[in-house]
Enzyme design. Structure first.
Site, PDB file in Angstrom:
ATOM      1  N   TYR A   1       2.390   1.378   8.042  1.00 21.49           N
ATOM      2  CA  TYR A   1       3.028   0.776   8.843  1.00 21.49           C
ATOM      3  C   TYR A   1       2.918   1.396  10.405  1.00 21.49           C
ATOM      4  O   TYR A   1       2.568   0.505  11.425  1.00 21.49           O
ATOM      5  CB  TYR A   1       4.676   0.812   8.791  1.00 21.49           C
ATOM      6  CG  TYR A   1       5.584   0.117   9.339  1.00 21.49           C
ATOM      7  CD1 TYR A   1       5.725  -1.457   9.151  1.00 21.49           C
ATOM      8  CD2 TYR A   1       6.105   0.433  10.580  1.00 21.49           C
ATOM      9  CE1 TYR A   1       6.346  -2.303   9.692  1.00 21.49           C
ATOM     10  CE2 TYR A   1       6.906  -0.449  11.457  1.00 21.49           C
ATOM     11  CZ  TYR A   1       7.087  -2.007  10.985  1.00 21.49           C
ATOM     12  OH  TYR A   1       7.783  -2.566  11.824  1.00 21.49           O
TER      13      TYR A   1
ATOM     14  N   HIS B   1      10.883   3.622  17.915  1.00 23.35           N
ATOM     15  CA  HIS B   1      11.445   3.604  16.667  1.00 23.35           C
ATOM     16  C   HIS B   1      10.766   4.722  15.791  1.00 23.35           C
ATOM     17  O   HIS B   1       9.596   4.633  15.520  1.00 23.35           O
ATOM     18  CB  HIS B   1      11.307   2.317  16.090  1.00 23.35           C
ATOM     19  CG  HIS B   1      12.399   1.555  17.097  1.00 23.35           C
ATOM     20  ND1 HIS B   1      12.931   0.370  16.260  1.00 23.35           N
ATOM     21  CD2 HIS B   1      13.005   1.631  17.809  1.00 23.35           C
ATOM     22  CE1 HIS B   1      13.751  -0.043  16.792  1.00 23.35           C
ATOM     23  NE2 HIS B   1      13.968   0.453  18.110  1.00 23.35           N
TER      24      HIS B   1
ATOM     25  N   PRO C   1       2.723 -11.932   9.328  1.00 20.35           N
ATOM     26  CA  PRO C   1       3.484 -11.029  10.289  1.00 20.35           C
ATOM     27  C   PRO C   1       4.333  -9.838   9.614  1.00 20.35           C
ATOM     28  O   PRO C   1       4.705  -9.110  10.231  1.00 20.35           O
ATOM     29  CB  PRO C   1       4.348 -11.939  11.022  1.00 20.35           C
ATOM     30  CG  PRO C   1       4.791 -13.148  10.520  1.00 20.35           C
ATOM     31  CD  PRO C   1       3.707 -13.096   9.539  1.00 20.35           C
TER      32      PRO C   1
ATOM     33  N   LYS D   1       1.138  -6.203  11.961  1.00 22.08           N
ATOM     34  CA  LYS D   1      -0.281  -5.892  12.236  1.00 22.08           C
ATOM     35  C   LYS D   1      -1.254  -6.875  13.000  1.00 22.08           C
ATOM     36  O   LYS D   1      -2.081  -6.093  13.653  1.00 22.08           O
ATOM     37  CB  LYS D   1      -0.947  -5.711  10.636  1.00 22.08           C
ATOM     38  CG  LYS D   1      -0.438  -4.679   9.820  1.00 22.08           C
ATOM     39  CD  LYS D   1      -0.953  -3.333  10.330  1.00 22.08           C
ATOM     40  CE  LYS D   1      -0.043  -2.005   9.967  1.00 22.08           C
ATOM     41  NZ  LYS D   1       0.699  -1.532  10.831  1.00 22.08           N
TER      42      LYS D   1
ATOM     43  N   TYR E   1      14.029  -5.201   7.580  1.00 22.37           N
ATOM     44  CA  TYR E   1      13.236  -6.192   6.532  1.00 22.37           C
ATOM     45  C   TYR E   1      14.151  -6.453   5.416  1.00 22.37           C
ATOM     46  O   TYR E   1      14.563  -5.498   4.657  1.00 22.37           O
ATOM     47  CB  TYR E   1      11.763  -5.678   6.261  1.00 22.37           C
ATOM     48  CG  TYR E   1      11.004  -5.559   7.443  1.00 22.37           C
ATOM     49  CD1 TYR E   1      10.950  -4.375   8.117  1.00 22.37           C
ATOM     50  CD2 TYR E   1       9.989  -6.283   7.557  1.00 22.37           C
ATOM     51  CE1 TYR E   1      10.052  -4.142   9.341  1.00 22.37           C
ATOM     52  CE2 TYR E   1       9.098  -6.245   8.661  1.00 22.37           C
ATOM     53  CZ  TYR E   1       9.170  -5.160   9.544  1.00 22.37           C
ATOM     54  OH  TYR E   1       8.196  -5.043  10.501  1.00 22.37           O
TER      55      TYR E   1
HETATM   56  C1  PHB Z   1       8.842  -9.182  16.026  1.00 23.93           C
HETATM   57  O1  PHB Z   1       9.744  -8.450  16.772  1.00 23.93           O
HETATM   58  O2  PHB Z   1       8.550 -10.310  16.394  1.00 23.93           O
HETATM   59  C2  PHB Z   1       8.179  -8.605  14.698  1.00 23.93           C
HETATM   60  C3  PHB Z   1       8.211  -7.445  14.382  1.00 23.93           C
HETATM   61  C4  PHB Z   1       7.936  -7.015  13.215  1.00 23.93           C
HETATM   62  C5  PHB Z   1       7.260  -7.843  12.442  1.00 23.93           C
HETATM   63  C6  PHB Z   1       6.944  -9.072  12.905  1.00 23.93           C
HETATM   64  C7  PHB Z   1       7.555  -9.485  13.980  1.00 23.93           C
HETATM   65  O3  PHB Z   1       6.876  -7.372  11.047  1.00 23.93           O
END
Ligand code: PHB
Ligand code: APR
Length: 397
Positions: A388, A75, A296, A300, A204
């Site tokens: 990120y 990605h 989460p 990280k 997000y």
């Molecule tokens: C996930 O795919 O479980 C996931 C992806 C990004 C995040 C947290 C969890 O920031």
């Protein structure tokens, strides 16, 4: 009691323990892994899914990247949604060409377990009562039980890779540790479903009803999350309620495209920031979740485990290869510099994107304005992108 010997005893067969074990094994350093759960249990856990390029490189170096390199999704960016609009964060353009890899921690663990089995390295699954001893001496040892037999494992070093609830950190005298912690007044309700992801990249989303995240494991498997109150019960969330709430929190153009289906996993995880200092006690080293937890939101957790593994691996290479034992004393400080920057980023992303039940109007407006500033400025987007994709690993010289 049966006595065993190894060079590095590893507690925990999560990603930290297995990756450290594989790198050391490839370098000719003997390891033995002790895991409390069964292999099936470890493989059944649904965890994170975003790998920084630093972790991708480390998996390649460990020789366990074949499946990731064919099945993982690269990605080059992700999206932030607010006020019904998407802002694209072009990771690749903003970081001079870096991208993340979408590949589940469950798959990483499976690949590492297969590689360890193929290498003929020893793992004791369902090992109980693991207990470290004489950590301040030159000859530490562990005791444990396996299939009714008591064992003593003698080693040079102990790697505590046994997660937040493990025995490694608990075996350090509390007065030797400093704990830094923040608990958030909400959790994440996660759903895994065999449906195509709603968007080609992760989304997000911040919304007055709470945060939402659209993630994925593959082009046919989606992972979605909703911010829920900390004390929320899973029983309150039928699949139907989950999908309805997710649609409410997404911009209309995405909500209209969302394909729903039966959940194949559903769970609630609390959000926490936690760091213990130092990450070392005598010959015991803490890695990954045993030493630190991040909420989460910045993806990280797994990546910090990988950077700890890289640091300890490179130090042990020089210890065994060149006798550089003085490097062992630097492990904690090197790790913590990177850990704290990821703690800051994860806390910041969490603060920007979630609804805080206690926040007054002023605090709320400041957060909205801060996010608006970061989204509208190239420097702001660059800062988010750089964190990120992950800050650099410190060289071990
Ligand atoms: C996930 O795919 O479980 C996931 C992806 C990004 C995040 C947290 C969890 O920031
Ligand atoms: N004895 C032996 N093994 C133990 C013990 C114990 N007393 N306590 C815990 N374990 C095992 C757990 O069963 C688990 O398999 O240690 C392992 C720790 O694995 P993780 O919790 O996955 O921690 P870690 O390997 O550091 O992985 C980092 O990144 O995405 C995040 O939190 C997520 O798990 C992830 C973490």
């Amino acid at each position: 009691m049966k006595t065993l010997k190894t060079q590095v005893a590893i507690i925990g067969a999560g990603p930290s323990g297995l990756l450290l074990g594989q790198l050391l094994h490839n370098a000719g350093i003997q390891t033995l892994v002790l895991e409390r759960q069964s292999a099936d249990h470890v493989q059944g856990r649904i965890r994170a899914g975003v790998l920084e390029p630093g972790m991708v490189d480390l998996l390649r170096e460990a020789g366990v990247s074949r499946r990731m390199d064919t099945e993982g999704l690269v990605h080059d960016g992700f999206a932030l949604a607010r006020d019904g609009r998407l802002t694209h964060i072009d990771l690749k353009a903003l970081t001079g060409g870096r991208s993340v890899m979408i590949y589940g921690q469950t798959e990483v663990t499976r690949d590492l377990m297969a590689a360890r089995a193929a290498a003929g390295a020893t793992t004791f699954y369902e090992a109980s009562n693991v207990q470290p001893h004489a950590l301040k001496s030159d000859q530490p040892w562990l005791t444990f039980e396996h299939q009714g037999q008591a064992f003593r494992l003698e080693c040079d070093y102990v790697a505590g890779c046994d997660g937040f609830h493990g025995v490694a950190r608990q075996s350090i005298p509390p007065e030797a540790l400093q704990v830094f912690e923040r608990i958030y007044p909400f959790g994440w309700l996660g759903v895994l479903a065999d449906t195509p992801p709603v968007h080609p990249e992760l989304v997000y989303a911040t919304h007055p009803r709470g945060f939402a995240l659209c993630s994925m494991r593959s082009l046919t498997r989606s992972r979605y999350y909703l911010q829920v109150p900390a004390e929320e019960s899973l029983a309150e969330w039928s699949d139907e309620r989950f999908w309805d709430e997710l649609k409410t929190r997404l911009p209309l153009e995405l909500a209209e495209q969302l394909i729903t289906g039966p959940s194949i996993e559903k769970s609630i995880a609390p959000l926490r920031s936690f760091v213990v200092e130092p990450m070392q006690y005598g010959r015991l080293f803490l890695l990954g979740d045993a030493a630190h937890i991040v909420p989460p939101t910045g993806a990280k957790g797994l990546n910090l485990a990988a950077s700890d593994v890289s640091t300890l691996f490179r130090i042990l290479l020089k210890v065994y290869g060149e006798g550089r034992v003085e490097l062992l004393e630097r492990y904690s400080a090197i790790c913590l510099r990177r850990v704290w920057k990821a703690e800051r980023f994860s806390w910041w992303m969490t603060s920007m994107l979630h609804q805080f039940p206690q926040a007054d109007g002023f605090t709320q407006r400041i957060a909205e304005s801060e996010l608006d500033y970061f989204m509208g400025s190239e420097a702001g987007r660059k800062t988010i992108a750089e964190n990120y994709v992950g800050l650099p690993y410190e060289a071990i010289e």
